[in-house]
Design an enzyme around this catalytic site. Structure first.
Site, PDB file in Angstrom:
ATOM      1  N   PRO A   1      -7.377   6.571   7.060  1.00  0.00           N
ATOM      2  CG  PRO A   1      -7.176   8.893   7.005  1.00  0.00           C
ATOM      3  CD  PRO A   1      -6.747   7.681   7.773  1.00  0.00           C
ATOM      4  CD  GLU A   2      -6.274   1.766   3.803  1.00  0.00           C
ATOM      5  OE1 GLU A   2      -5.483   1.977   2.854  1.00  0.00           O
ATOM      6  OE2 GLU A   2      -5.979   1.062   4.782  1.00  0.00           O
TER       7      GLU A   2
END
Ligand SMILES: [Zn+2]
Length: 270
Positions: A2-3
């Site tokens: 997850p960015e």
């Protein structure tokens, strides 16, 4: 992984369901995350009301009158809202049960995430040395120019340095450098102010676009509202080694910079 856009999408997805709600209980099934979930956390959270859900870098902050719950999704974490009474699946490590029947459920196969508590006014060491948010006015070309003077290292890891600006992950650094026409291996200290102004604008553009589409990672990310992200379909360079540049048609090349895959166009980036 997850960015920032996935974390922001999660924040926007869960916020309307948890703000103003009381926490009935925290149930921990597996406390061994990157750092152990504090043993006293269930007692601290019980009966607290969530006043706001904020984000700093990739940390989600649940503000309550008694303190702040800090959650990081690590490499593979996700938060989902499920109806209370739904049986937990594998890797569902903790549940935050809210008054009114919904449960915020944390799943994390690799367990690199964390769930920690901050007392009021406590600044966590994890948050202390972070640079500005990329979508805030504090982040601009002027800041990149000033911070990069004298730096001989390449511009790409400089842009990904959390002390310079937070949340510009590998995908977004590749994309923003392509759109700004800057070679990722150019020395950070040798990029002009005008080009840094262009780069800062492109960073904001790719992140905003990714957030509006729910993030990049189609495979393993599910947004706060359960919908997958579609940003991956419009990437210019990331993951496209050997394929034609969308601007000039030449095949894109790959470089390793700081052990990270870096895709760029020899003709369009200088
Ligand atoms: Zn090109």
């Amino acid at each position: 992984m997850p960015e920032l856009p996935e974390v922001e999408t999660t924040r926007r997805g869960v916020q309307p369901h948890v703000v103003g709600r009381e926490i009935v209980r925290l149930t921990v099934r597996e406390s061994r995350l990157r750092w152990p979930i504090p043993a006293e956390l269930p007692a601290l959270l019980q009966g607290q009301r969530v006043d706001a859900v904020e984000r700093r870098a990739k940390y989600l902050l649940f503000l309550t009158p008694g303190g702040t719950l800090l959650i990081h999704l690590g490499m593979s974490g996700s938060l989902r809202l499920v109806p209370s009474g739904q049986s937990p699946a594998k890797h569902d490590h903790f549940d935050i049960e809210l008054k009114g029947g919904q449960v915020l459920r944390y799943n994390d196969p690799r367990r690199f995430g964390c769930c920690l508590w901050l007392a009021p006014d406590e600044q966590h060491p994890l948050l202390r040395h972070l640079g500005p948010e990329p979508l805030s006015d504090a982040f601009d070309g002027e800041l990149l120019y000033r911070r990069s003077r004298g730096r001989k290292g390449p511009v790409k890891p400089f842009l990904m340095d959390q002390k310079v600006v937070v949340g510009v992950g590998n995908i977004y650094a590749n994309e923003a450098l392509f759109l700004a026409g800057i070679r990722p291996d150019r020395a950070a200290g040798r990029v002009s102010l005008a080009r840094y102004e262009s780069l800062a604008g492109r960073v904001k553009q790719v992140l905003t676009s990714a957030i509006s589409q729910g993030g990049t990672t189609l495979r393993d990310f599910v947004g706060g509202d359960g919908k997958p992200g579609y940003f991956a379909q419009q990437l210019h360079v990331y993951g496209r080694e050997g394929q034609p540049c969308k601007r000039c048609g030449l095949p894109l090349r790959e470089l390793r910079i700081s052990q990270r895959s870096t895709i760029y166009c020899v003709a369009c980036q200088r």
